[in-house]
Design an enzyme around this catalytic site. Sequence first.
Site, short mmCIF file in Angstrom:
data_model
loop_
_atom_site.label_atom_id
_atom_site.label_comp_id
_atom_site.label_asym_id
_atom_site.label_seq_id
_atom_site.Cartn_x
_atom_site.Cartn_y
_atom_site.Cartn_z
CE LYS A 240 -21.06 72.25 5.20
NZ LYS A 240 -21.51 70.85 5.10
CB SER B 209 -25.00 70.76 7.08
OG SER B 209 -23.93 70.14 6.39
CB SER C 65 -24.56 67.87 4.35
OG SER C 65 -25.27 67.86 5.54
N1 GLN Z 1 -28.86 66.06 7.84
C1 GLN Z 1 -27.94 65.07 8.33
C2 GLN Z 1 -27.61 65.32 9.77
O1 GLN Z 1 -28.17 66.20 10.33
C3 GLN Z 1 -26.72 65.03 7.48
C4 GLN Z 1 -25.78 66.12 7.74
C5 GLN Z 1 -24.56 66.05 6.90
O2 GLN Z 1 -24.51 65.33 5.91
N2 GLN Z 1 -23.56 66.77 7.34
O3 GLN Z 1 -26.83 64.65 10.35
#
Ligand code: GLN
Length: 495
Positions: A78, A158, A182
């Site tokens: 990532k 994400s 995410s």
């Molecule tokens: N979707 C969540 C956010 O926007 C979690 C993101 C994540 O786990 N990095 O914060």
Amino acid sequence: MSDLNTLTLAQARDALRKGETTSVALTEACLAAIEGAGALNAFVHKTPEIALERAQAADVRLQSGDAPKMCGLPIGIKDLFCTKGVPSQAASHILEGFKPEYESTVSQQLADAGAVMLGKLNMDEFAMGSSNETSCYGNAVNPWRRGNDDAALTPGGSSGGSAAAVAADLCLAATGTDTGGSIRQPAAFVGITGIKPTYGRCSRWGIVAFASSLDQAGPMTKDVRDAAIMLEAMCGHDPKDSTSAELAVPDFEAMLTGDIRGKVIGIPREYRMDGMPEEIEALWQQGTEMLRAAGAEIRDISLPHTKYALPTYYVIAPAEASSNLARYDGVRYGHRAKLAQGDGITEMYEKTRAEGFGHEVQRRVMVGTYVLSAGFYDAYYNRARKVRTLIKKDFEDVFAAGVDAILTPATPSAAFGLGEMTDADPVQMYLNDVFTVTVNLAGLPGVSVPAGLDKQGLPLGLQLIGRPWEEGDLLNTAYALEQAAGFVAKPAKWW
Ligand code: GLN
């Protein structure tokens, strides 16, 4: 052997050890698959030279019989992980041109275990989002489609690029990070396995920080066995991260017996949400029956503070983000705005941050700054911290009462269409995280396992939440669920 890129980590590892293939052949198969999958926009920086060099070195080690556990296995990383000399932008314009001088601990450990890095994977900007649409590279695309409809779907976020790449067999596995879901939500949206370990299991050193008290790295893989193999390589104590735990790392793969007789599985009533699609409810019920049939005791439980988790998360995560992201000022890394005659340092900060950060990141910085401001600190931030403690205590209470793991849906829906949420209130997007954020707030391990398809043919996932530090046991329960669910569907190739 054909279609080497479609192998799991375990299959490829075993084939390498038997001399049936080489790391170079595996790597070339993945690189070719990546070249053919531009439409998925999963890889945002490709590193074929590094990959082939590491693959050759791995083949030498394999031949000499001195091969570490992930020797020669090609994976994606990532874009949130700093990789030495390779662009690491957290999918943000503000980090344009940033090539770290150092390697994150997790990606270093994977390299030390012999894994071969194919390149960097798309994601939401600074890991903020649930659809990969906040990326400065444009969104990754889900390899799955609804029936014969060719509308492009989100791979989730994400870690959307990681999810799309693993599901489309562009790499054998990928790293993800999970601050509020995410790893687990994108894994569910593309029909793969993703585990967020206990907070402190994986070092955060060298991973671009979003919300430091919630962030954890974890593997995104084709099945549970692979998750066990890769998690073992990723975790362990790191003196460079003061929150990393000084605990021995078990052989997680050896713990996959599939025997869960006598385990107590909790079904939390608060996760039965109003308006939840029937298919999700049905899948949850089926998952419960599968675990019961495998010999587990099913117990209804209550986690009474669940309804406060989302608002708590969306105070704490932006608060920490606003502080972490203060370092992007145009002085030290990446992008700096062009300045006008007479502009001073304040204008440089303002213009750089206005240009460099996307809208969602700016929203989080503003919310975070607001909840941390002198007048509102007690009303929002401190209050959220107190509620967080109550949420954590809910879990502690059920574990103390003998529950071994908790079964919930992974997401409140299957993958949605790209663009479908763009005009919606941002809170609509935040609702995606309703089943996952509790786990980060409590610092627990959580795994998403693909368990079925919806009426439109899209994958759906179930989540298992475990006791702290008991990832091995959790993965074994996930393994039993995986065996029972028998999910083997793959997206039909259109890219
Ligand atoms: N979707 C969540 C956010 O926007 C979690 C993101 C994540 O786990 N990095 O914060």
